[in-house]
Enzyme design. Structure first.
Site, PDB file in Angstrom:
ATOM      1  NE  ARG A  76     -10.677  -2.983  -2.038  1.00 20.12           N
ATOM      2  CZ  ARG A  76      -9.762  -3.929  -1.841  1.00 20.12           C
ATOM      3  NH1 ARG A  76      -8.618  -3.626  -1.276  1.00 20.12           N
ATOM      4  NH2 ARG A  76     -10.000  -5.172  -2.182  1.00 20.12           N
ATOM      5  CG  ASP A 109      -1.700  -1.188   1.456  1.00 23.16           C
ATOM      6  OD1 ASP A 109      -2.258  -1.680   0.460  1.00 23.16           O
ATOM      7  OD2 ASP A 109      -1.788  -1.676   2.606  1.00 23.16           O
ATOM      8  CG  ASP A 137      -5.458  -0.690   2.098  1.00 24.90           C
ATOM      9  OD1 ASP A 137      -6.078   0.238   1.549  1.00 24.90           O
ATOM     10  OD2 ASP A 137      -5.290  -1.804   1.566  1.00 24.90           O
ATOM     11  CG  ASP A 197      -2.192  -3.861  -1.697  1.00 26.28           C
ATOM     12  OD1 ASP A 197      -3.416  -3.728  -1.526  1.00 26.28           O
ATOM     13  OD2 ASP A 197      -1.543  -4.772  -1.172  1.00 26.28           O
TER      14      ASP A 197
END
Ligand SMILES: *[C@@H]1O[C@H](CO)[C@@H](O)[C@H](O)[C@H]1NC(C)=O
Ligand SMILES: *[C@@H]1O[C@H](CO)[C@@H](O)[C@H](O)[C@H]1NC(C)=O
Ligand SMILES: *[C@@H]1O[C@H](CO)[C@@H](O)[C@H](O)[C@H]1NC(C)=O
Ligand SMILES: *[C@@H]1O[C@H](CO)[C@@H](O)[C@H](O)[C@H]1NC(C)=O
Ligand SMILES: *[C@@H]1O[C@H](CO)[C@@H](O)[C@H](O)[C@H]1NC(C)=O
Ligand SMILES: *[C@@H]1O[C@H](CO)[C@@H](O)[C@H](O)[C@H]1NC(C)=O
Length: 332
Positions: free
Chosen positions: A210, A124, A157, A153
């Protein structure tokens, strides 16, 4: 008259942050108002300026309070591990982070502002894991959307019982999977009761999924601007709760908000052709949103009806111009 007026004003101008009209850049939300205290980062600690990856790696290690000004480009060969009580502040138009991203794990009280975090290939852009009190503000995250959902990624996150986080005034663009909260069904018991996150005044553009997608937690998502957030923006699943208000959607977006547990195939193409099935989440709508042409699918209304802190909503008609004027690099 004139001269004395100028000399009285000049010292103020030097210390004041020149936020554009309608923008307030103070910390707001769960990273400020929470049971364990406001996020202050390196406040009161040593102040250092770093210009090489080696200096940056050394400066962010350990738990001593430190304010770290990052100047220039940092092409990291491994993930930057940030200790507690740190402020990492890009200087000027922003410092650039490439190749490897940032991990905030087992830490508390971290501020990250004014960094351009792009084309991170190892993992990430930023992972916040088992950490509390984190403020991610005025950064820019980008890569490209042409290589499908799994080449890169996430951008930010937030996992493993992390808590009391604010993600504000960032510019997230040209990236498929933006921000996931709670990354595994196996961690349901670990995550539940945590993952309180505020997302406000972020600008998303040309993203896939997301924005954010949450499991097991609570997120207050307000006054964000979404442009061409292609497939599904806000997803609340696996008992997650979202309070969604004052957001604006423009351009192509199929679904602005869903609490239907299905993880859509555009997000998770490698498992079954229909996507992955999880149980539904919850959503509450506060102040009016402008969904544009996007649809919403609220299968369960929840009990996260009010944010437990003070905040000021930008008027819906002003959200687009305010977010465009105030988000991203070079603002602080
Ligand atoms: C970062 O370094 C790698 C080699 O370690 C190189 O391939 C890449 O082009 C560099 N990226 C930037 C943005 O300088
Ligand atoms: C720094 O972080 C640690 C947690 O690792 C905390 O216990 C400590 O009180 C902090 N120190 C200061 C001076 O804030
Ligand atoms: C966090 O702390 C735990 C317990 O000390 C340790 O097992 C784990 O490796 C740490 N995580 C990271 C990412 O360092
Ligand atoms: C979480 O971090 C704390 C330190 O802040 C550590 O004591 C604990 O073991 C960590 N837990 C996990 C599951 O990594
Ligand atoms: C909305 O949710 C329902 C389940 O309650 C589901 O049957 C339906 O397919 C969903 N709609 C979309 C567009 O995903
Ligand atoms: C809110 O709703 C969730 C899901 O139904 C439930 O588990 C929780 O106990 C409720 N909280 C309160 C304070 O009622």
């Amino acid at each position: 008259m004139k001269l004395s007026l100028i000399s009285a004003i000049a010292p103020l101008a030097l210390v004041a942050t020149a936020a554009p009209a309608g923008c307030n850049f103070d910390l707001v939300g769960f990273a400020k108002d929470n049971p364990i205290g406001p996020t202050t980062g390196g406040k009161g600690g040593q102040v250092v300026t770093v210009t090489t990856p080696e200096q940056l790696v050394a400066a962010v290690a350990g738990d001593a309070p430190k304010i770290i000004y990052a100047k220039g480009r940092f092409n990291l060969t491994s993930r930057l591990r940030v200790g507690s009580n740190k402020s990492i502040l890009g200087t000027g138009k922003g410092a650039e982070i490439s190749q490897s991203g940032i991990t905030i794990a087992n830490a508390t009280n971290v501020i990250v502002r004014n960094l351009g975090i792009r084309f991170i290939v190892d993992n990430d852009g930023i992972t916040i894991q088992n950490s509390t009190r984190v403020w991610i503000d005025h950064n820019e995250f980008s890569s490209d959307i042409n290589k499908g959902p799994d080449f890169y990624d996430g951008q930010v996150d937030i996992i493993r019982a992390s808590d009391w986080v604010t993600v504000s005034w960032n510019y997230f663009h040209d990236h498929w999977k933006s921000s996931l909260i709670g990354n595994s069904d196996a961690l349901r018991a670990v995550d539940s009761g945590h993952l309180h996150i505020t997302y406000h005044h972020n600008h998303w553009r040309n993203s896939g999924t997301r924005g954010p997608a949450g499991r097991f937690g609570h997120q207050h998502v307000y006054n964000n601007l979404y442009e061409d957030f292609l497939y599904q923006a806000i997803h609340s699943r696996s008992d997650n709760q979202v309070l969604v208000e004052g957001n604006v959607f423009r351009g192509k977006t199929r679904e602005a908000l869903s609490t239907y547990g299905l993880v859509i195939p555009e997000d998770s193409p490698n498992t079954s052709p229909d996507g992955d099935f999880e149980i539904d989440g919850f959503a509450n709508l506060g102040a009016k949103n402008d969904w544009g042409p996007a649809s919403i699918n609220i299968t369960q209304v929840g009990n996260f009806t009010k944010a437990p802190y003070k905040y000021k909503l930008t008027k819906l008609n002003d959200v687009k111009k305010t977010v465009l004027a105030g988000s991203g690099l070079g603002q602080i």
